[in-house]
Enzyme design. Sequence first.
Site, PDB file in Angstrom:
ATOM      1  N   LYS A 161      -3.090  12.043  -2.980  1.00  0.00           N
ATOM      2  CA  LYS A 161      -2.099  12.203  -1.915  1.00  0.00           C
ATOM      3  C   LYS A 161      -0.744  12.603  -2.491  1.00  0.00           C
ATOM      4  O   LYS A 161       0.244  12.700  -1.785  1.00  0.00           O
ATOM      5  CB  LYS A 161      -1.997  10.907  -1.101  1.00  0.00           C
ATOM      6  N   ASP A 171       0.867  -1.175   0.000  1.00  0.00           N
ATOM      7  CA  ASP A 171       0.000   0.000   0.000  1.00  0.00           C
ATOM      8  C   ASP A 171       0.907   1.230   0.000  1.00  0.00           C
ATOM      9  O   ASP A 171       1.507   1.581   1.009  1.00  0.00           O
ATOM     10  CB  ASP A 171      -0.888  -0.045   1.251  1.00  0.00           C
ATOM     11  N   GLN A 205       0.806   6.567   1.042  1.00  0.00           N
ATOM     12  CA  GLN A 205       1.526   7.669   1.689  1.00  0.00           C
ATOM     13  C   GLN A 205       2.975   7.767   1.236  1.00  0.00           C
ATOM     14  O   GLN A 205       3.749   8.533   1.821  1.00  0.00           O
ATOM     15  CB  GLN A 205       1.491   7.495   3.213  1.00  0.00           C
TER      16      GLN A 205
HETATM   17  N1  PLP Z   1      -3.774   3.458   2.691  1.00  0.00           N
HETATM   18  C1  PLP Z   1      -3.229   4.468   3.370  1.00  0.00           C
HETATM   19  C2  PLP Z   1      -1.939   4.254   4.083  1.00  0.00           C
HETATM   20  C3  PLP Z   1      -3.867   5.701   3.416  1.00  0.00           C
HETATM   21  O1  PLP Z   1      -3.319   6.710   4.092  1.00  0.00           O
HETATM   22  C4  PLP Z   1      -5.083   5.863   2.719  1.00  0.00           C
HETATM   23  C5  PLP Z   1      -5.817   7.153   2.793  1.00  0.00           C
HETATM   24  O2  PLP Z   1      -5.783   7.831   3.794  1.00  0.00           O
HETATM   25  C6  PLP Z   1      -5.595   4.801   1.996  1.00  0.00           C
HETATM   26  C7  PLP Z   1      -4.916   3.607   2.006  1.00  0.00           C
HETATM   27  C8  PLP Z   1      -6.858   4.919   1.203  1.00  0.00           C
HETATM   28  O3  PLP Z   1      -6.688   5.808   0.156  1.00  0.00           O
HETATM   29  P1  PLP Z   1      -7.920   6.293  -0.727  1.00  0.00           P
HETATM   30  O4  PLP Z   1      -8.942   6.791   0.251  1.00  0.00           O
HETATM   31  O5  PLP Z   1      -7.367   7.366  -1.598  1.00  0.00           O
HETATM   32  O6  PLP Z   1      -8.412   5.105  -1.473  1.00  0.00           O
END
Ligand code: PLP
Length: 412
Positions: free
Chosen positions: A232, A206, A209
Amino acid sequence: MNDFTAPPLLQPALQLDAIRAQFPILGEVIHGKRLAYLDNAATTQKPEAVLHALDDYYRHANANVHRAVHELAARATTRYEAARDRIAAFFNTAREQIVFTRGTTESINLVARSFLQPRLQPGDEVLVTGMEHHSNIVPWQLAGAKTVAAPVLDDGSLDLDAWRALLSPRTRLVAVVQVSNSLGTINPIAEMVAEAKARGIPVLVDGAQAIAHTQVDLATLGADFYCCSAHKAYGPTGFGMLWARREHLEAMQPWQGGGDMIRTVSFGGSTWNEVPYKFEAGTPDISGAIGFAAALDWISGVGLAAIAAHEHELLEYGTEALMGIPGLRLIGTAADKAGILSFVLDQAHPHDVGSILDQEGVAVRTGHHCTMPLMERFGVPATVRASLAVYNGRDDIDQLAAALKKAARLLS
Ligand code: PLP
């Protein structure tokens, strides 16, 4: 003759004023105060280059892609597919391996449904960590897997020995966050990928960030899946990508059906388009792709090395400033950390702290940050989180520290 040659700068200096000038929203006045935007882990602000790319697309090229023969459709398709090339180049990978999605969340759900679920046997596990975002926990559970979490140490780093010990023949997938959105911890993903792969276990990273703060090279990382969100990384909301090994994309069945993902359709059955299109059902977020490519180009223009150095310096400055505030407890002090400062202030509720900071023009996030298990691990219901981006400076940190002192006074 002067034969002196100045040594090259190790890190090109970052021109903060020039960078800020490219983000019109930073000029907003909030409750009569200068805006200190420190909620970048939730979403970043967008530079002129991205705003212009979106505006220009809608003014001069808007049409649906891949279908009509008219000129605007050709422009839209060209820009959209060129965006895929630019995004692939940024991550050093092939365009066929980039599946456009709504973001990290949808990318993980796609892997859960199309990759994991058909391979699941009773008792199979997905090994995650105790610092995962809910979007890297819930999709695995929805797919029917058991989620097993490697513990987080007191400083917010991963207990790597415990993680290693949890790898087992039941582990169907390893899923790990590269940079924790709640703590800033940077996980040793290269090492983790190598160890899992040595045991034949596929790995999903993932990168939500990570991509705006560190160079990600998908050709050498060795993972099976990589997920991220444009918003992000200075791009638009509701857009992101799933990167996957080509053999997985070829083998996986599509998750959603509809237009564009098919080769043939009949009432007796249908066949699928080639990758990555077989995973992109329906009209895509065309401007999202164009905006994301513009954002990544913008990041490349500034330079990730310069961005990382700037944010690291600011993180150190911010850590010291916050540690000087009586009653403040920092949560997440790992040695390898990105620009995130999570904390609680004595007995004050984080939401109350956040409201006072807002009155002072300081935008932070308060809450569990979609990491409830992690909050439980640290015995808090929520934290206040200040998260950094390239346009932040010491003045933002000073404004935060002054507002926090005020909050501490008012809430004690
Ligand atoms: N994973 C992490 C570490 C995140 O910080 C976030 C969002 O805050 C997500 C996944 C999910 O991202 P999104 O809401 O853009 O799908």
